[in-house]
Design an enzyme around this catalytic site. Sequence first.
Site, short mmCIF file in Angstrom:
data_model
loop_
_atom_site.label_atom_id
_atom_site.label_comp_id
_atom_site.label_asym_id
_atom_site.label_seq_id
_atom_site.Cartn_x
_atom_site.Cartn_y
_atom_site.Cartn_z
N TRP A 13 134.79 12.41 -45.85
CA TRP A 13 134.21 13.74 -46.07
C TRP A 13 134.93 14.82 -45.25
CZ3 TRP A 13 128.16 12.85 -45.78
CH2 TRP A 13 127.77 11.98 -46.81
N LYS A 14 135.75 14.41 -44.31
CA LYS A 14 136.45 15.37 -43.43
C LYS A 14 135.42 16.30 -42.78
CE LYS A 14 140.53 14.68 -46.17
NZ LYS A 14 141.80 15.17 -46.68
N HIS A 98 144.76 9.42 -39.41
CA HIS A 98 144.84 10.23 -40.62
C HIS A 98 145.92 11.30 -40.43
CE1 HIS A 98 143.80 13.07 -43.75
NE2 HIS A 98 143.21 12.05 -44.37
N GLU A 170 148.89 6.97 -47.38
CA GLU A 170 148.52 8.31 -47.81
C GLU A 170 149.73 9.23 -47.69
OE1 GLU A 170 144.06 8.96 -47.66
OE2 GLU A 170 144.79 9.49 -45.69
N GLY A 176 145.11 16.45 -50.69
CA GLY A 176 144.50 17.76 -50.91
C GLY A 176 145.36 18.70 -51.75
P1 PGA Z 1 142.31 14.04 -50.88
O1 PGA Z 1 142.32 13.48 -49.38
O2 PGA Z 1 141.65 12.98 -51.72
O3 PGA Z 1 141.48 15.30 -50.79
O4 PGA Z 1 143.71 14.28 -51.26
C1 PGA Z 1 142.63 12.14 -49.14
C2 PGA Z 1 142.57 11.86 -47.66
O5 PGA Z 1 142.98 12.73 -46.88
O6 PGA Z 1 142.12 10.79 -47.23
#
Ligand code: PGA
Length: 261
Positions: A13-14, A98, A170, A176
Amino acid sequence: MPPRKRPFIAGNWKMNLTRGEARTLVAEVIRASRSLPEAEFVLFPPFTLLAEAASLTLGSPAGLGGQNLFWEDKGAFTGEISGPMLADLGCSYVVVGHSERRQFFGETDETVQKRTSAGLRAGLRPIVCIGETLAERESGRTWDVLKRQLDGGLAGFEDAEFRRLILAYEPVWAIGTGRTATPAQAEEAHAFIRARLQERYGKEAAECAIILYGGSVKPANAYALFRERNVDGFLVGGASLEGASFNEIAAEAVRAYKEVK
Ligand code: PGA
């Protein structure tokens, strides 16, 4: 060939959502976790929502984790959160390294290693994130970067410790941005990571390792990504903030899983 594993669907969810919003979302995810038993659902709310999420998910199939942790267990570290604190709240997982932590908060391979070690010590399963930037990819350094992040982030872990880790590939250029790695790009990177893990920990341990893909995962691309042999699940950011899209990603992964397992 690694065996197909049930889809592991993590929602990061950040720095989003308030308590009211979280309650609705958790309830929707719990419902999906019951109707899609083939998938493993794990939520990563911000620290402020963990207690609430823990009481809601208790007794449900949905798991919980922290988005980060400090490498000391307690002490004078204002603003930090430790592994034992996360475990005490009911977390079973923690995200480490991350790319947003690397980019904005000075995270290095060395601090990733220390945080991963602290997560293991607290009985958590760390999800260790690695991935190259666009500049690194375009200059042909992707494999060097992944190798360096893997070797540095996992330095010193023995077999039994390694088996509790989860990896997340990632690519920074896909996070994002709406620009997802193609299934072939994801598979190529995941196969590279698994081969590197095999060199260090042997074939069986590497094949059992869960390697997640993260970076603009959406309902529309989840099926094709999960069909790839070395993609074991997703770390979802933006699309995890809506119950409908997060649950649809899980359903798409399960659809692919049933076809290929
Ligand atoms: P995103 O983020 O799905 O919004 O690209 C992925 C993440 O940072 O884990």
